[in-house]
Scaffold this active site. Sequence first.
Site, PDB file in Angstrom:
ATOM      1  N   THR A 114       0.842  -1.207   0.000  1.00  0.00           N
ATOM      2  CA  THR A 114       0.000   0.000   0.000  1.00  0.00           C
ATOM      3  C   THR A 114       0.874   1.251   0.000  1.00  0.00           C
ATOM      4  OG1 THR A 114      -1.738  -1.174   1.184  1.00  0.00           O
ATOM      5  CG2 THR A 114      -1.816   1.236   1.266  1.00  0.00           C
ATOM      6  N   TYR A 115       1.934   1.252   0.808  1.00  0.00           N
ATOM      7  CA  TYR A 115       2.848   2.393   0.854  1.00  0.00           C
ATOM      8  C   TYR A 115       3.811   2.382  -0.335  1.00  0.00           C
ATOM      9  CZ  TYR A 115       1.237   4.014   5.389  1.00  0.00           C
ATOM     10  OH  TYR A 115       0.475   4.533   6.408  1.00  0.00           O
ATOM     11  N   ARG A 117       3.455   1.371  -3.311  1.00  0.00           N
ATOM     12  CA  ARG A 117       2.794   1.790  -4.548  1.00  0.00           C
ATOM     13  C   ARG A 117       2.589   3.297  -4.611  1.00  0.00           C
ATOM     14  NH1 ARG A 117      -0.959  -3.234  -6.170  1.00  0.00           N
ATOM     15  NH2 ARG A 117       0.212  -4.776  -4.987  1.00  0.00           N
ATOM     16  N   THR A 136      12.400   0.487  15.537  1.00  0.00           N
ATOM     17  CA  THR A 136      12.489   1.798  14.899  1.00  0.00           C
ATOM     18  C   THR A 136      12.282   1.602  13.400  1.00  0.00           C
ATOM     19  OG1 THR A 136      13.928   2.728  16.597  1.00  0.00           O
ATOM     20  CG2 THR A 136      13.986   3.786  14.442  1.00  0.00           C
ATOM     21  N   GLU A 138      11.944   3.301   9.455  1.00  0.00           N
ATOM     22  CA  GLU A 138      12.371   4.420   8.621  1.00  0.00           C
ATOM     23  C   GLU A 138      11.478   4.464   7.394  1.00  0.00           C
ATOM     24  OE1 GLU A 138      14.388   6.390   5.312  1.00  0.00           O
ATOM     25  OE2 GLU A 138      14.441   4.216   5.481  1.00  0.00           O
TER      26      GLU A 138
END
EC number: 3.5.4.13
Length: 189
Positions: A114-115, A117, A136, A138
């Site tokens: 989802t991200y 794309r 963590t 990024e």
Amino acid sequence: MTIKSDKWIRRMAESHKMIEPFAPDQVRVSEDGRKIVSYGTSSYGYDIRCADEFKIFTNINSTIVDPKNFDEKSFVDFKGDVCIIPPNSFALARTVEYFRIPRSVLTVCLGKSTYARCGIIVNVTPFEPEWEGHVTLEFSNTTPLPAKIYANEGVAQVLFFESDEICETSYADRGGKYQGQHGVTLPRT
């Protein structure tokens, strides 16, 4: 090494507190009925969530990025449900979940499509045997436009691999520098 299934992930989370808090199934709708980026247990992995604490990179000090001597002033702290990452920049965050990795297990974490794309790349290093803490995260915005990250929704998937032989030295044995981390943790040397 073999990849572990949803049944194993549920068992380890419930009996060994491997993941806290833990969602035993995929969650695709928020408590108030909104569609969200899914999180929770999948067939062969666990989709982790991003907490609402962010460090957004800025170069207002015109500094050089040095992983051995990282300037904490290069970040702006932000707390909220949606983080806007500037174009061609990045932000750090942490997972909602706290992990306790068994000695025979190594994980690999991959960003959700989802991200990806949308040009937003999630990077996380492997969770080593006997490592524990908040992860963590990024987020790199590879686009020329601002990009949104949603807190308390899925951002990446963790795959669990179990070895047929226990490692000689675990992350805990080495006294790893990120052991037991809470909050967003900056580079350490």
